[in-house]
Design a protein around this motif. Structure first.
Motif, PDB file in Angstrom:
ATOM      1  N   UNK A 213      27.533  65.941   8.158  1.00 23.10           N
ATOM      2  CA  UNK A 213      27.304  65.123   6.970  1.00 23.10           C
ATOM      3  C   UNK A 213      25.971  64.396   6.892  1.00 23.10           C
ATOM      4  N   UNK A 214      25.327  64.093   8.013  1.00 24.01           N
ATOM      5  CA  UNK A 214      24.179  63.169   7.973  1.00 24.01           C
ATOM      6  C   UNK A 214      22.812  63.842   8.107  1.00 24.01           C
ATOM      7  N   UNK A 215      22.767  65.062   8.538  1.00 27.57           N
ATOM      8  CA  UNK A 215      21.538  65.874   8.711  1.00 27.57           C
ATOM      9  C   UNK A 215      20.588  65.366   9.801  1.00 27.57           C
ATOM     10  N   UNK A 216      21.050  64.427  10.623  1.00 25.04           N
ATOM     11  CA  UNK A 216      20.193  63.908  11.696  1.00 25.04           C
ATOM     12  C   UNK A 216      19.864  64.973  12.734  1.00 25.04           C
ATOM     13  N   UNK A 217      20.802  65.900  12.924  1.00 23.59           N
ATOM     14  CA  UNK A 217      20.671  66.841  14.034  1.00 23.59           C
ATOM     15  C   UNK A 217      19.989  68.145  13.658  1.00 23.59           C
ATOM     16  N   UNK A 218      19.332  68.225  12.490  1.00 21.26           N
ATOM     17  CA  UNK A 218      18.809  69.526  12.054  1.00 21.26           C
ATOM     18  C   UNK A 218      17.702  70.037  12.980  1.00 21.26           C
ATOM     19  N   UNK A 219      17.643  71.359  13.100  1.00 20.96           N
ATOM     20  CA  UNK A 219      16.548  71.986  13.855  1.00 20.96           C
ATOM     21  C   UNK A 219      15.990  73.116  13.002  1.00 20.96           C
ATOM     22  N   UNK A 220      14.717  73.460  13.303  1.00 23.28           N
ATOM     23  CA  UNK A 220      14.085  74.568  12.577  1.00 23.28           C
ATOM     24  C   UNK A 220      14.572  75.890  13.160  1.00 23.28           C
ATOM     25  N   UNK A 221      14.886  76.822  12.279  1.00 24.21           N
ATOM     26  CA  UNK A 221      15.266  78.160  12.766  1.00 24.21           C
ATOM     27  C   UNK A 221      14.547  79.211  11.914  1.00 24.21           C
ATOM     28  N   UNK A 222      14.641  80.444  12.321  1.00 25.59           N
ATOM     29  CA  UNK A 222      14.015  81.527  11.554  1.00 25.59           C
ATOM     30  C   UNK A 222      14.662  81.663  10.177  1.00 25.59           C
ATOM     31  N   UNK A 223      15.837  81.046  10.016  1.00 27.47           N
ATOM     32  CA  UNK A 223      16.541  81.116   8.724  1.00 27.47           C
ATOM     33  C   UNK A 223      16.556  79.763   8.034  1.00 27.47           C
ATOM     34  N   UNK A 224      15.534  78.943   8.303  1.00 29.06           N
ATOM     35  CA  UNK A 224      15.463  77.611   7.691  1.00 29.06           C
ATOM     36  C   UNK A 224      16.099  76.557   8.584  1.00 29.06           C
ATOM     37  N   UNK A 225      16.203  75.329   8.022  1.00 28.54           N
ATOM     38  CA  UNK A 225      16.774  74.226   8.807  1.00 28.54           C
ATOM     39  C   UNK A 225      18.278  74.414   8.986  1.00 28.54           C
ATOM     40  N   UNK A 226      18.749  74.157  10.206  1.00 28.04           N
ATOM     41  CA  UNK A 226      20.199  74.240  10.442  1.00 28.04           C
ATOM     42  C   UNK A 226      20.679  73.003  11.189  1.00 28.04           C
ATOM     43  N   UNK A 227      21.941  72.653  10.962  1.00 32.17           N
ATOM     44  CA  UNK A 227      22.522  71.495  11.652  1.00 32.17           C
ATOM     45  C   UNK A 227      23.094  71.945  13.001  1.00 32.17           C
ATOM     46  N   UNK A 228      22.611  71.291  14.059  1.00 31.97           N
ATOM     47  CA  UNK A 228      23.066  71.672  15.401  1.00 31.97           C
ATOM     48  C   UNK A 228      24.562  71.409  15.562  1.00 31.97           C
ATOM     49  N   UNK A 229      25.068  70.328  14.910  1.00 32.00           N
ATOM     50  CA  UNK A 229      26.487  69.993  15.090  1.00 32.00           C
ATOM     51  C   UNK A 229      27.406  70.954  14.349  1.00 32.00           C
ATOM     52  N   UNK A 230      26.907  71.590  13.304  1.00 31.30           N
ATOM     53  CA  UNK A 230      27.786  72.405  12.465  1.00 31.30           C
ATOM     54  C   UNK A 230      27.508  73.910  12.637  1.00 31.30           C
ATOM     55  N   UNK A 231      26.225  74.294  12.443  1.00 32.84           N
ATOM     56  CA  UNK A 231      25.888  75.718  12.593  1.00 32.84           C
ATOM     57  C   UNK A 231      25.665  76.057  14.065  1.00 32.84           C
ATOM     58  N   UNK A 232      25.443  75.053  14.904  1.00 42.25           N
ATOM     59  CA  UNK A 232      25.268  75.190  16.347  1.00 42.25           C
ATOM     60  C   UNK A 232      26.421  74.514  17.038  1.00 42.25           C
ATOM     61  N   UNK A 233      26.280  74.038  18.287  1.00 46.52           N
ATOM     62  CA  UNK A 233      25.016  74.014  19.033  1.00 46.52           C
ATOM     63  C   UNK A 233      24.568  75.364  19.588  1.00 46.52           C
ATOM     64  N   UNK A 234      25.430  76.404  19.477  1.00 41.79           N
ATOM     65  CA  UNK A 234      25.037  77.709  20.011  1.00 41.79           C
ATOM     66  C   UNK A 234      24.379  78.525  18.903  1.00 41.79           C
TER      67      UNK A 234
END
Ligand SMILES: Cc1cc2nc3c(=O)[nH]c(=O)nc-3n(C[C@H](O)[C@H](O)[C@H](O)COP(=O)(O)OP(=O)(O)OC[C@H]3O[C@@H](n4cnc5c(N)ncnc54)[C@H](O)[C@@H]3O)c2cc1C
Ligand code: FES
Length: 244
Positions: A213-234
């Protein structure tokens, strides 16, 4: 899912008493994949702390935790019978089906070995752990129970990568699972790319909500910004764009 937890055991794993193993009994059964995490609430802290589920037996989860601040220090002092509130399991874990019927290397650095412990139950046909620690090893005998060929290095985390790279001269690995400090993962990403080995990396970012919900954990990926908590951490090993 919010769960109530009861501390079953809590013990230090290192002589410096900076890493401990906490076992918590949860009030409900749930499925988990290695690499997923829980959010643990600590008193006087608004934000919960994300900690990987290292192992699970029935309703009892095992956490391996390094003390770095007040939240983890609080958890290190919890006693048998204490109550803790957790949310989980959260995030996307390792996809173990990638490694079935293949030769797998599982590479961990420091407390990054925590989410890799559960992979020893994945029944890979052929797997070897490469574990690197700056000083004392963490649960090395536990890793060796299933994969006796486990190699550990009690030096800098990068030494373990040198050993892994060296092994590629004689051994063929078809898939790699890894977790560790960002610098280590970045170097590993390069090794995997150079040797055309697919893999998955578990990455860490500071988190707040832990549920997307908060977007604090986003990281850059080859497919744009992703949330580590939701789309990751893997993530796929080549997907994350590390800043270093
Ligand atoms: C997906 C994931 C899994 C993790 N698994 C483990 C594990 O199995 N064992 C372990 O020892 N540590 C793990 N960590 C790191 C752990 O979350 C932090 O060490 C912990 O939150 C620090 O809390 P603190 O109150 O002790 O420290 P403080 O520095 O007081 O924390 C302040 C704030 O920053 C956040 N924070 C601080 N460091 C980190 C960090 N490295 N990553 C994410 N958030 C951070 C905290 O959640 C908190 O909101 C994991 C982190 C993530 C993102
Ligand atoms: S921590 Fe809030 S979106 Fe990931």
């Amino acid at each position: 899912m919010e769960l109530k937890g009861l501390v079953k055991s809590n013990e230090f794993l290192t002589s410096q008493r900076d890493v401990f193993q906490l076992r918590i009994e949860l009030n409900r059964e749930f499925e988990f994949k290695p690499g997923q995490f829980i959010n643990v609430y600590c008193p006087n802290k608004v934000l919960p702390r994300p900690i990987s589920i290292a192992d699970k037996e029935g309703n009892i989860i095992t956490l391996l935790v390094r003390i770095v601040g007040e939240g983890t220090d609080f958890l290190s002092k919890t006693k048998i019978g204490d109550r803790v509130k957790v949310i989980g399991p959260l995030g996307k874990g390792f996809n173990t089906s990638h490694g079935m019927d293949k030769k797998v290397a599982i590479i961990g650095g420091g407390i990054g070995v925590a989410p890799l412990l559960g992979l020893r139950k994945a029944n890979f046909k052929d797997a070897k752990y490469y574990l690197g620690f700056n000083s004392e090893g963490i649960l090395v005998e536990e890793f060796k129970k299933v994969y006796p060929t486990t190699i550990t290095y009690l030096t800098e985390d990068t030494t373990v990568l040198e050993a892994f790279e060296e092994s590629l001269k004689t051994e063929v690995y078809n898939f790699v699972y890894a977790c560790g400090p960002e610098g280590m993962l970045k170097k590993l990403q390069d090794i995997l790319q150079k040797n055309k080995i697919p893999g998955e990396l578990s990455v860490e970012k500071k988190m707040a909500c832990g549920v997307g919900g908060c977007l604090i954990c986003t990281c850059e990926t080859t497919k744009g910004k992703k949330r580590v908590c939701k789309e990751g951490p893997v993530f796929d090993s080549q997907e994350v764009l590390f800043s270093e």
